[in-house]
Design a protein around this motif. Structure first.
Motif, mmCIF file in Angstrom:
data_model
loop_
_atom_site.group_PDB
_atom_site.id
_atom_site.type_symbol
_atom_site.label_atom_id
_atom_site.label_comp_id
_atom_site.label_asym_id
_atom_site.label_seq_id
_atom_site.Cartn_x
_atom_site.Cartn_y
_atom_site.Cartn_z
ATOM 1 N N SER A 22 14.879 -4.546 34.291
ATOM 2 C CA SER A 22 16.426 -5.174 33.678
ATOM 3 C C SER A 22 16.035 -4.353 32.221
ATOM 4 C CB SER A 22 15.755 -6.165 33.656
ATOM 5 O OG SER A 22 15.987 -6.724 35.010
ATOM 6 N N ALA A 23 15.615 -3.095 32.158
ATOM 7 C CA ALA A 23 15.815 -2.443 30.969
ATOM 8 C C ALA A 23 17.364 -1.715 30.375
ATOM 9 C CB ALA A 23 14.838 -0.986 30.782
ATOM 10 N N GLY A 24 18.542 -3.030 30.435
ATOM 11 C CA GLY A 24 19.421 -2.549 29.912
ATOM 12 C C GLY A 24 19.931 -3.128 29.179
ATOM 13 N N SER A 25 21.423 -3.486 29.454
ATOM 14 C CA SER A 25 22.490 -4.419 28.288
ATOM 15 C C SER A 25 22.393 -6.109 28.893
ATOM 16 C CB SER A 25 23.859 -3.652 28.038
ATOM 17 O OG SER A 25 24.684 -3.083 29.454
ATOM 18 N N ILE B 287 23.904 -21.181 24.596
ATOM 19 C CA ILE B 287 25.056 -20.051 25.142
ATOM 20 C C ILE B 287 25.255 -18.950 25.309
ATOM 21 C CG2 ILE B 287 27.417 -20.902 26.153
ATOM 22 C CD1 ILE B 287 26.520 -23.482 24.201
ATOM 23 N N GLY B 288 25.262 -18.333 26.598
ATOM 24 C CA GLY B 288 25.780 -16.726 26.567
ATOM 25 C C GLY B 288 27.018 -16.047 26.636
ATOM 26 N N TYR B 289 27.233 -14.740 26.067
ATOM 27 C CA TYR B 289 28.740 -14.202 26.537
ATOM 28 C C TYR B 289 28.292 -12.988 26.442
ATOM 29 C CZ TYR B 289 30.947 -18.774 25.091
ATOM 30 O OH TYR B 289 31.223 -20.732 25.308
ATOM 31 N N ALA B 290 28.953 -12.236 27.377
ATOM 32 C CA ALA B 290 28.680 -11.051 27.095
ATOM 33 C C ALA B 290 29.954 -10.573 28.087
ATOM 34 C CB ALA B 290 27.650 -10.294 28.349
ATOM 35 N N GLY B 291 30.320 -9.264 27.713
ATOM 36 C CA GLY B 291 31.860 -8.193 28.747
ATOM 37 C C GLY B 291 31.763 -7.456 27.071
ATOM 38 N N GLY B 292 33.851 -7.175 27.674
ATOM 39 C CA GLY B 292 34.627 -6.584 27.339
ATOM 40 C C GLY B 292 35.371 -5.220 27.973
ATOM 41 N N TYR C 245 32.055 -3.336 23.704
ATOM 42 C CA TYR C 245 31.436 -4.275 24.299
ATOM 43 C C TYR C 245 30.627 -5.277 22.926
ATOM 44 C CZ TYR C 245 27.831 -6.617 27.444
ATOM 45 O OH TYR C 245 26.649 -6.658 28.040
ATOM 46 N N THR C 246 31.311 -6.728 23.888
ATOM 47 C CA THR C 246 30.318 -7.762 22.918
ATOM 48 C C THR C 246 29.478 -9.018 23.623
ATOM 49 O OG1 THR C 246 30.625 -9.629 21.031
ATOM 50 C CG2 THR C 246 31.662 -9.380 22.357
ATOM 51 N N VAL C 247 28.342 -8.793 22.771
ATOM 52 C CA VAL C 247 27.424 -10.010 23.531
ATOM 53 C C VAL C 247 27.499 -11.281 22.106
ATOM 54 C CG1 VAL C 247 25.265 -10.843 23.937
ATOM 55 C CG2 VAL C 247 26.293 -7.884 24.483
ATOM 56 N N ILE C 248 27.332 -12.561 22.589
ATOM 57 C CA ILE C 248 27.951 -13.251 22.120
ATOM 58 C C ILE C 248 26.316 -14.445 22.257
ATOM 59 C CG2 ILE C 248 28.956 -15.557 20.632
ATOM 60 C CD1 ILE C 248 31.303 -13.477 21.662
ATOM 61 N N GLN D 294 25.603 -12.240 16.901
ATOM 62 C CA GLN D 294 27.658 -11.116 18.245
ATOM 63 C C GLN D 294 27.216 -10.370 17.447
ATOM 64 O OE1 GLN D 294 31.372 -12.478 17.427
ATOM 65 N NE2 GLN D 294 32.496 -11.120 18.681
ATOM 66 N N LEU D 295 27.174 -9.488 18.324
ATOM 67 C CA LEU D 295 26.585 -8.183 18.090
ATOM 68 C C LEU D 295 28.397 -7.488 18.936
ATOM 69 C CD1 LEU D 295 23.981 -6.193 19.581
ATOM 70 C CD2 LEU D 295 26.469 -5.283 21.212
ATOM 71 N N LEU D 296 28.929 -6.280 18.290
ATOM 72 C CA LEU D 296 29.623 -5.315 19.163
ATOM 73 C C LEU D 296 29.903 -3.995 18.747
ATOM 74 C CD1 LEU D 296 32.814 -5.188 19.492
ATOM 75 C CD2 LEU D 296 33.384 -5.046 17.054
ATOM 76 N N SER D 297 29.457 -3.564 20.775
ATOM 77 C CA SER D 297 29.244 -2.341 21.019
ATOM 78 C C SER D 297 30.967 -1.291 21.107
ATOM 79 C CB SER D 297 28.240 -1.925 21.232
ATOM 80 O OG SER D 297 28.300 -0.289 21.460
ATOM 81 N N GLN D 298 30.672 0.282 20.906
ATOM 82 C CA GLN D 298 31.706 0.920 21.971
ATOM 83 C C GLN D 298 31.622 0.868 23.827
ATOM 84 O OE1 GLN D 298 33.314 4.710 20.521
ATOM 85 N NE2 GLN D 298 33.763 3.994 18.594
ATOM 86 N N ASN D 299 30.644 0.830 23.621
ATOM 87 C CA ASN D 299 30.562 0.303 24.920
ATOM 88 C C ASN D 299 29.432 -0.412 25.595
ATOM 89 O OD1 ASN D 299 29.020 2.345 25.614
ATOM 90 N ND2 ASN D 299 30.345 4.217 25.052
ATOM 91 N N SER D 300 28.619 -0.183 26.664
ATOM 92 C CA SER D 300 27.093 -1.051 26.601
ATOM 93 C C SER D 300 25.955 -0.054 27.498
ATOM 94 C CB SER D 300 27.593 -1.829 27.975
ATOM 95 O OG SER D 300 27.949 -1.199 28.917
ATOM 96 N N PHE D 301 26.669 0.868 27.686
ATOM 97 C CA PHE D 301 25.988 2.192 28.538
ATOM 98 C C PHE D 301 25.353 2.961 27.736
ATOM 99 C CE2 PHE D 301 30.421 2.565 30.194
ATOM 100 C CZ PHE D 301 30.366 2.066 31.257
#
Length: 374
Positions: A121-124, A148-153, A280-283, A300-307
């Motif tokens: 589980s060493a990913g996003s 409470i967690g949220y992730a997606g994009g 892609y964001t994680v909150i 809150q984190l914001l990225s262009q992509n999760s890869f």
């Protein structure tokens, strides 16, 4: 260049693998494997050995892993590969890091007496989804009541990513429409909710679905959190519906041939919804007490992509083994091993995230911690 260690990277040509290669290539000799071999790269770097390897040919896979100190698996879909790469590393005596793995490999290897280290589980997601709550928890809380967690994009799905999404749903990576409370999984049939999220200065309405995973449950138990919720985020409800329909179809007839057919049809249907700007964001929101006073912290984190996030966390997990951060052989999850502050700092330095903030709310005070302070 540290020549004491040779790092094997399976699936190096994908987005996650490429991010890991960029992070590691000037530090250690690499052996990069893919089905095609990509001979055009054969002379592109003095310390990278490009090889052709078929994951489904166990003998060829063991030959690739032989001589590697650590093998990083970035290939997918995980639920088709299962434990092939992990078994090969175990047989030849190499340590193992998996961008996914999660419950799938933990169940297979947790009860075994291992002679190597396995970091899963060493990913996003999973990965950063456990690391970021640990960052919030390590400062400012005497007691944590709820997370409470949220992730997606908005990201373009590859065939491998789409296959992993569907297969993980079928094989129990997580439980949809559920949350964790008082040491139990609580089912909740609530319809997808909508939240407003600010992305690049623009407020977007996002659909969310509750989806509790073992990573979140394990984290809640570790941090003694009473209640834990996780939500997957879907900016486009029509895309979410297409993914749900594909999962249902696969669950009714789960064969390799049917999987490929469903994936091809899904890819064709998704072309109607082109991604104009990837993000892609994680909150993470954490609620509890500090010095007997209620406190709520939000990251809150914001990225262009999760890869790229996944590739760097994979690479940091490889370095965690090299640096002796894991002292005993066995199975570990990345969030158990990695230092959250160092992870966030590296993600920022490597350009994997574009914005990151932590806000703390108490009864009479609001404070913002900028990402530069990490």
């Amino acid at each position: 260049m540290n020549h004491q260690f040779k790092i094997g990277i399976i699936g190096y040509s994908g987005s996650v693998g490429q991010a890991a290669v960029r992070f590691l290539k000037d530090k250690y000799p690499l052996r990069c494997g893919s089905r095609s071999g990509n001979k055009e790269h054969a002379h592109s770097h003095e310390y990278i050995d490009y090889r052709q390897v078929d994951i489904y040919d166990q003998e060829a896979l063991e030959t690739f892993c032989t001589g590697c100190t650590i093998v990083l698996n970035c290939a997918g879909p995980s639920y088709s590969i299962i434990d092939r790469v992990a078994q090969a590393t175990k047989k030849v005596g190499a340590h193992y890091v998996d961008a996914f793995g999660a419950d799938l490999l933990e169940k297979k290897f947790m009860q075994q007496e291992l002679t190597n280290i396995m970091i899963l589980s060493a990913g996003s997601f999973p990965g950063l989804s456990g690391i970021l709550p640990r960052l919030l928890a390590q400062e400012g809380f005497d007691q944590i009541e709820k997370v409470i967690g949220y992730a997606g994009g908005e990201e373009t799905y590859s065939k491998g990513a789409a296959a992993d999404l569907m297969l993980s749903s079928i094989y129990g990576f997580g439980t949809a429409n559920a949350f964790y409370k008082n040491k139990e999984i609580v089912r909740d049939t609530v319809q997808p909710e909508k939240i407003n999220v600010t992305i690049y200065g623009e407020e977007k309405e996002i659909y969310t679905q509750r989806y509790i995973t073992n990573e979140t449950i394990r984290l809640a138990k570790k941090l003694q959190i009473t209640e834990a919720h996780w939500h997957n985020m879907y900016p486009n409800k029509a895309v979410f519906s297409l993914l749900q329909q594909a999962c249902i179809r696969l669950a009714m007839k789960n064969t390799s041939e049917h999987l490929h057919q469903i994936i091809d049809e899904l890819m064709e249907r998704l072309t109607v919804f082109p991604v104009r700007q990837t993000w892609y964001t994680v909150i993470i929101e954490m609620i509890g007490k500090y010095q007997q006073q209620p406190i709520r912290r939000k990251a809150q984190l914001l990225s262009q992509n999760s890869f790229m996030i996944s590739g760097i966390i994979c690479a940091l997990s490889v370095e965690a083994i090299i640096e002796g951060m894991v002292h005993e052989n066995g199975v570990y999850w990345a969030y158990d091993v990695l230092n959250p502050t160092i992870v966030m700092r590296e993600l920022r330095l490597q350009g994997a995230i574009e914005d990151f903030s932590i806000t703390s709310y108490t009864e009479n005070h609001v404070s913002l911690l900028e990402e530069g302070l990490l």
